[in-house]
Enzyme design. Sequence first.
Site, PDB file in Angstrom:
ATOM      1  N   ASN A  86       0.874  -1.176   0.000  1.00 39.05           N
ATOM      2  CA  ASN A  86       0.000   0.000   0.000  1.00 39.05           C
ATOM      3  C   ASN A  86       0.910   1.226   0.000  1.00 39.05           C
ATOM      4  O   ASN A  86       1.471   1.585   1.033  1.00 39.05           O
ATOM      5  CB  ASN A  86      -0.899  -0.021   1.243  1.00 39.05           C
ATOM      6  CG  ASN A  86      -1.763   1.223   1.330  1.00 39.05           C
ATOM      7  OD1 ASN A  86      -1.814   2.023   0.382  1.00 39.05           O
ATOM      8  ND2 ASN A  86      -2.437   1.410   2.450  1.00 39.05           N
ATOM      9  N   TRP A  87       1.055   1.820  -1.159  1.00 43.43           N
ATOM     10  CA  TRP A  87       1.975   2.958  -1.286  1.00 43.43           C
ATOM     11  C   TRP A  87       1.390   4.260  -0.738  1.00 43.43           C
ATOM     12  O   TRP A  87       2.085   5.276  -0.691  1.00 43.43           O
ATOM     13  CB  TRP A  87       2.362   3.144  -2.758  1.00 43.43           C
ATOM     14  CG  TRP A  87       3.342   2.120  -3.249  1.00 43.43           C
ATOM     15  CD1 TRP A  87       3.892   1.093  -2.534  1.00 43.43           C
ATOM     16  CD2 TRP A  87       3.887   2.028  -4.571  1.00 43.43           C
ATOM     17  NE1 TRP A  87       4.748   0.367  -3.331  1.00 43.43           N
ATOM     18  CE2 TRP A  87       4.757   0.921  -4.592  1.00 43.43           C
ATOM     19  CE3 TRP A  87       3.717   2.772  -5.746  1.00 43.43           C
ATOM     20  CZ2 TRP A  87       5.466   0.544  -5.729  1.00 43.43           C
ATOM     21  CZ3 TRP A  87       4.412   2.390  -6.883  1.00 43.43           C
ATOM     22  CH2 TRP A  87       5.279   1.285  -6.868  1.00 43.43           C
ATOM     23  N   LYS A  88       0.107   4.246  -0.422  1.00 43.53           N
ATOM     24  CA  LYS A  88      -0.562   5.462   0.074  1.00 43.53           C
ATOM     25  C   LYS A  88      -0.334   6.597  -0.931  1.00 43.53           C
ATOM     26  O   LYS A  88      -0.344   6.321  -2.129  1.00 43.53           O
ATOM     27  CB  LYS A  88      -0.098   5.770   1.500  1.00 43.53           C
ATOM     28  CG  LYS A  88      -0.222   4.513   2.389  1.00 43.53           C
ATOM     29  CD  LYS A  88      -0.005   4.729   3.836  1.00 43.53           C
ATOM     30  CE  LYS A  88      -0.164   3.387   4.565  1.00 43.53           C
ATOM     31  NZ  LYS A  88      -0.062   3.489   6.007  1.00 43.53           N
ATOM     32  N   HIS A 104      -9.562   1.070   4.795  1.00 39.19           N
ATOM     33  CA  HIS A 104      -8.272   1.321   5.452  1.00 39.19           C
ATOM     34  C   HIS A 104      -8.455   2.335   6.589  1.00 39.19           C
ATOM     35  O   HIS A 104      -9.275   3.248   6.490  1.00 39.19           O
ATOM     36  CB  HIS A 104      -7.253   1.853   4.437  1.00 39.19           C
ATOM     37  CG  HIS A 104      -5.862   1.863   4.984  1.00 39.19           C
ATOM     38  ND1 HIS A 104      -5.396   2.906   5.755  1.00 39.19           N
ATOM     39  CD2 HIS A 104      -4.870   0.948   4.934  1.00 39.19           C
ATOM     40  CE1 HIS A 104      -4.155   2.617   6.140  1.00 39.19           C
ATOM     41  NE2 HIS A 104      -3.816   1.434   5.647  1.00 39.19           N
ATOM     42  N   GLU A 155      -5.373  -5.115  10.874  1.00 35.54           N
ATOM     43  CA  GLU A 155      -4.457  -3.979  10.877  1.00 35.54           C
ATOM     44  C   GLU A 155      -4.854  -2.999  11.992  1.00 35.54           C
ATOM     45  O   GLU A 155      -5.624  -2.071  11.772  1.00 35.54           O
ATOM     46  CB  GLU A 155      -4.468  -3.283   9.505  1.00 35.54           C
ATOM     47  CG  GLU A 155      -3.407  -2.210   9.410  1.00 35.54           C
ATOM     48  CD  GLU A 155      -3.141  -1.758   7.974  1.00 35.54           C
ATOM     49  OE1 GLU A 155      -2.181  -2.247   7.380  1.00 35.54           O
ATOM     50  OE2 GLU A 155      -3.880  -0.914   7.474  1.00 35.54           O
ATOM     51  N   GLY A 173       2.973  -0.923   4.332  1.00 32.88           N
ATOM     52  CA  GLY A 173       2.954   0.493   3.955  1.00 32.88           C
ATOM     53  C   GLY A 173       4.355   0.983   3.642  1.00 32.88           C
ATOM     54  O   GLY A 173       4.924   0.701   2.583  1.00 32.88           O
TER      55      GLY A 173
HETATM   56  P1  13P Z   1       3.061   0.625   7.682  1.00 33.55           P
HETATM   57  O1  13P Z   1       3.554  -0.665   7.106  1.00 33.55           O
HETATM   58  O2  13P Z   1       3.839   1.825   7.246  1.00 33.55           O
HETATM   59  O3  13P Z   1       2.875   0.534   9.158  1.00 33.55           O
HETATM   60  O4  13P Z   1       1.603   0.853   7.067  1.00 33.55           O
HETATM   61  C1  13P Z   1       0.662  -0.116   7.268  1.00 33.55           C
HETATM   62  C2  13P Z   1      -0.506   0.197   6.439  1.00 33.55           C
HETATM   63  O5  13P Z   1      -1.231   1.127   6.711  1.00 33.55           O
HETATM   64  C3  13P Z   1      -0.717  -0.634   5.254  1.00 33.55           C
HETATM   65  O6  13P Z   1      -1.987  -0.442   4.740  1.00 33.55           O
END
Ligand code: 13P
Length: 252
Positions: free
Chosen positions: A10-12, A95, A166, A228
């Site tokens: 998930n690259w956001k 999410h 999550e 992430g």
């Molecule tokens: P991180 O791996 O940066 O904690 O992010 C997790 C996340 O939100 C994946 O969707």
Amino acid sequence: MYKKKLIVANWKMNPQTLSEARRILMILEHRAPLMNKSEAVICPPALYLPAFSHYVHSVKLGAQNMHWEEAGAFTGESSPTMLKPFNVNFAILGHSERRLGLGETDQMVNVKVRSALRHKIIPIVCLGAVAKAKKTDMKKIVAKQFRATMKGIEKNELHKIVFVYEPTWAISTSLHSKPADGEHARELIMYIHKFAGPNCRVLYGGTVNKHNAREYAQYSEIDGALVGAASLDPNNFWEIIKEFERESIHRG
Ligand code: 13P
């Protein structure tokens, strides 16, 4: 039932340019044919999907969000029918950053999941996001979110859905974040399987990186990871994939 591990990036809202995004994708695309026991899904910002659809062969593509309607007056949204032509086979739904930062509710996630299933897009449903969630309350939170987001979905459809445990407190960018330990992740994942049945995949998400991936990969019940920050570094992400591959091969 044999299930391949699923490692989702998930690259956001990253990286900042399409050329950097393409660079990361191409490194993974080049290595992905080496995977036997797992699959990799990249969820880039929606704007990169049209370009990415030309580059992917071994890696799969996912959206970070999706509206439930096909068209209409929904400013800023992307519909399932718009995503499908760009080889988008997965969509992250519910999410925590959308729930807690943008007011997405369980009811909205529910209609999105139903729409994704209708359009043959695999929903990746995140469970565990509540503001100020406590570790001891996670089963209650997950059970409530599962019931609300799966409303009206037939039992025989649940295997088509990917779930992610999550917890908000484990996400690397949240204040005072701390990744869940493997034993806790395993316990909650087994708990989700009680509702969802044995055949779907349930992943763990929250600060997974190359240094701690074995903590999760060592448990056969953990079907993969939603990653992430570490997924923006192709070497780091690849090490996570390798860890799940290694553990699966080890178990045979
Ligand atoms: P991180 O791996 O940066 O904690 O992010 C997790 C996340 O939100 C994946 O969707």
